[in-house]
Write a protein that holds these residues in place. Structure first.
Motif, PDB file in Angstrom:
ATOM      1  N   LEU A   1      13.858  -1.990  15.591  1.00 39.57           N
ATOM      2  CA  LEU A   1      14.057  -2.396  13.987  1.00 39.57           C
ATOM      3  C   LEU A   1      14.098  -1.083  13.299  1.00 39.57           C
ATOM      4  O   LEU A   1      13.614  -0.132  13.809  1.00 39.57           O
ATOM      5  N   LYS A   2      14.634  -0.785  11.973  1.00 45.01           N
ATOM      6  CA  LYS A   2      14.572   0.274  11.332  1.00 45.01           C
ATOM      7  C   LYS A   2      13.193   0.059  10.549  1.00 45.01           C
ATOM      8  O   LYS A   2      12.812  -0.725  10.229  1.00 45.01           O
ATOM      9  N   VAL A   3      12.573   1.369  10.565  1.00 49.04           N
ATOM     10  CA  VAL A   3      11.385   1.555  10.186  1.00 49.04           C
ATOM     11  C   VAL A   3      11.220   2.147   8.796  1.00 49.04           C
ATOM     12  O   VAL A   3      11.847   3.203   8.729  1.00 49.04           O
ATOM     13  N   GLY A   4      10.647   1.559   7.809  1.00 50.76           N
ATOM     14  CA  GLY A   4      10.322   2.222   6.493  1.00 50.76           C
ATOM     15  C   GLY A   4       9.260   3.309   6.446  1.00 50.76           C
ATOM     16  O   GLY A   4       9.076   3.729   7.584  1.00 50.76           O
ATOM     17  N   THR A   5       8.623   3.580   5.493  1.00 50.26           N
ATOM     18  CA  THR A   5       7.530   4.136   5.359  1.00 50.26           C
ATOM     19  C   THR A   5       6.235   3.906   5.884  1.00 50.26           C
ATOM     20  O   THR A   5       6.185   2.634   6.087  1.00 50.26           O
ATOM     21  N   LEU A   6       5.380   4.807   6.119  1.00 46.81           N
ATOM     22  CA  LEU A   6       3.971   4.307   6.686  1.00 46.81           C
ATOM     23  C   LEU A   6       3.473   3.229   5.700  1.00 46.81           C
ATOM     24  O   LEU A   6       2.856   2.126   6.168  1.00 46.81           O
TER      25      LEU A   6
ATOM     26  N   VAL B   1       4.736   1.027   3.646  1.00 48.51           N
ATOM     27  CA  VAL B   1       5.552  -0.066   3.953  1.00 48.51           C
ATOM     28  C   VAL B   1       4.836  -1.009   5.252  1.00 48.51           C
ATOM     29  O   VAL B   1       4.792  -1.969   5.281  1.00 48.51           O
ATOM     30  N   LEU B   2       4.869  -0.384   6.297  1.00 51.27           N
ATOM     31  CA  LEU B   2       4.419  -0.731   7.487  1.00 51.27           C
ATOM     32  C   LEU B   2       2.943  -1.291   7.344  1.00 51.27           C
ATOM     33  O   LEU B   2       2.431  -2.499   7.771  1.00 51.27           O
ATOM     34  N   VAL B   3       2.078  -0.584   6.854  1.00 52.99           N
ATOM     35  CA  VAL B   3       0.537  -1.199   6.542  1.00 52.99           C
ATOM     36  C   VAL B   3       0.714  -2.541   5.669  1.00 52.99           C
ATOM     37  O   VAL B   3       0.087  -3.220   6.090  1.00 52.99           O
ATOM     38  N   GLY B   4       1.410  -2.340   4.744  1.00 51.61           N
ATOM     39  CA  GLY B   4       1.597  -3.687   3.874  1.00 51.61           C
ATOM     40  C   GLY B   4       2.043  -4.840   4.587  1.00 51.61           C
ATOM     41  O   GLY B   4       1.635  -5.889   4.714  1.00 51.61           O
ATOM     42  N   LEU B   5       2.962  -4.483   5.401  1.00 49.85           N
ATOM     43  CA  LEU B   5       3.810  -5.551   6.376  1.00 49.85           C
ATOM     44  C   LEU B   5       2.797  -5.950   7.502  1.00 49.85           C
ATOM     45  O   LEU B   5       2.684  -7.091   7.375  1.00 49.85           O
ATOM     46  N   SER B   6       1.996  -4.940   7.886  1.00 41.22           N
ATOM     47  CA  SER B   6       0.947  -5.610   8.743  1.00 41.22           C
ATOM     48  C   SER B   6      -0.031  -6.480   7.885  1.00 41.22           C
ATOM     49  O   SER B   6      -0.521  -7.750   8.749  1.00 41.22           O
ATOM     50  N   ASP B   7      -0.499  -6.412   6.982  1.00 36.52           N
ATOM     51  CA  ASP B   7      -1.188  -7.290   6.313  1.00 36.52           C
ATOM     52  C   ASP B   7      -0.374  -8.928   6.201  1.00 36.52           C
ATOM     53  O   ASP B   7      -0.948  -9.837   6.261  1.00 36.52           O
TER      54      ASP B   7
END
Length: 395
Positions: free
Chosen positions: A49-54, A56-62
């Motif tokens: 999957l294409k990864v956004g910024t860090l 975004v990833l932390v937000g996604l994790s929650d």
């Protein structure tokens, strides 16, 4: 598959690619099979999957953690409702939920069969980038299942409840149950200006008293007008005919001898209506049963695959957050053996403790402290999510 030793839970873990991801996989497989098959393992392929910024990833994790809990709750609800609907055949729940004779494993791998591509086509997504879009359609789809389930369950439960109430009326002791299906027209003197037939519940222990006394409990009782029409464990249902004006007197006297006059009017129309209502409800319930079970089957599968999809996204996000970029990790699915789970944890720990010294320190500190906060214990040096399929077990 030996049911005794296989757990109905799966561990979805990931570890960074070594020289190659294949090597990571081989290392895990060798470590768990060396010790007497601690688990049954397979690779778990997650599309790139294409990864956004860090951030975004932390937000996604929650977000994913919340979504995981929500989807799991819907999966459980659908499974539990299947058990409710199947009533006496709870042992058939699993085969009904696992469509086409599949197993939990085939359902977990059902996720892999181009799920992302299918869902992208379905929702006209142009790319497989990791943003809020995949969540929205997981949430929307599962939320729809949740709402539909509420509506269907409510309609079916109403029907079932009404039918049970009627059935209850037609069962139970003679003191409370409906008498409509017991008595016949010929048990009554009907359409008489002066005479009326009463129904009396006579305890079996007092029956001899009844035979001796009933003709003299009041004036104007028709001699030899009483017969036993029905019996249950404790009582007889008897009829007796007398003049209307003696009814109050008769009831009062009967009570002294523990004979209970039931309040009952013979009315063919009403009795027929009751019977028809019961048949109608019973037919309706049978009619709705098949389609409802089919709906539960299909939507269990949908919700379950959505749940695995969320787990896969969580592994992806968590692996990138922990192991960094470029994306390089191997996801693996382990089905632990019941008796050796503790040993499996130790083997995984030895294999991966170099990945995260803080996790290693927590685990070393907590290994022998009983009753310690679980959230700490659920953190390992490798990415780990549990897929608990015990929700399919109904006794």
């Amino acid at each position: 598959q030996d049911k005794g030793t296989k757990m109905t839970e799966f561990w979805l873990i990931s570890a960074p690619g070594e020289k190659t991801c294949q090597q990571t996989w081989e290392k895990l497989h060798a470590a768990t099979t060396k010790h007497n098959n601690l688990s049954t393992n397979s690779k778990f392929n997650i599309p790139d999957l294409k990864v956004g910024t860090l951030d975004v990833l932390v937000g996604l994790s929650d977000e994913l953690a919340k979504l995981d809990a929500f989807v799991e709750s819907v999966v459980k609800k659908v499974a539990q409702y299947m058990a409710d609907v199947l009533e006496d055949s709870k042992d058939k729940v699993q085969e009904n939920l696992l469509a086409n004779g599949g197993t939990v494993l085939t359902m977990i791998y059902g996720f892999e069969k181009d799920v992302l591509q299918k869902w992208q086509a379905k929702h006209e997504l142009s790319s497989s980038s990791l943003d809020t879009v995949p969540f929205l359609f997981v949430f929307k789809g599962v939320n729809q299942i949740d709402n539909d389930l509420k509506a269907r369950a409510s309609a079916y439960n109403n029907l079932k409840g009404n039918l049970q109430n009627l059935e209850r009326k037609n069962a139970g002791s003679l003191l409370t149950r409906s008498l409509a299906d017991i008595v016949k027209k010929e048990d009554f003197v009907l359409d008489s200006e002066y005479l009326v037939t009463l129904l009396v519940i006579v305890p079996k222990v007092n029956y001899n008293d009844w035979v001796k006394q009933y003709e003299t409990l009041a004036e104007m009782v028709v001699p030899r007008s009483s017969n036993v029409l029905f019996e249950d464990q404790d009582s007889y249902l008897c009829n007796v005919t007398l003049f209307r004006k003696a009814v109050d007197d008769f009831k009062h006297k009967a009570r002294e001898y523990k004979f209970l006059v039931r309040d009952f009017q013979y009315n063919e129309e009403e009795m027929k209506a009751d019977k028809e209502e019961m048949n109608r409800l019973s037919t309706d319930k049978k009619k709705q049963f098949g389609p409802l079970v089919r709906w539960l089957k299909v939507n269990f599968s949908e919700a379950f695959i959505a749940w695995i999809h969320v787990k896969a996204l969580r592994v992806f996000v968590e692996s990138v957050l922990r192991y960094g970029l470029p994306v390089n990790f191997q996801a693996m699915l382990l089905q632990p053996n019941k008796k050796t789970m503790k040993k499996l944890r130790e083997v995984l720990y030895d294999l991966y403790k170099h990945l995260d010294s803080s996790a290693a320190a927590i685990i070393d500190a907590t290994m022998d402290i009983p009753g310690l906060n679980l959230s700490q214990q659920e953190y390992y040096p490798y990415v780990y999510y549990k897929i608990d399929c015990n929700l399919l077990e109904f006794k």
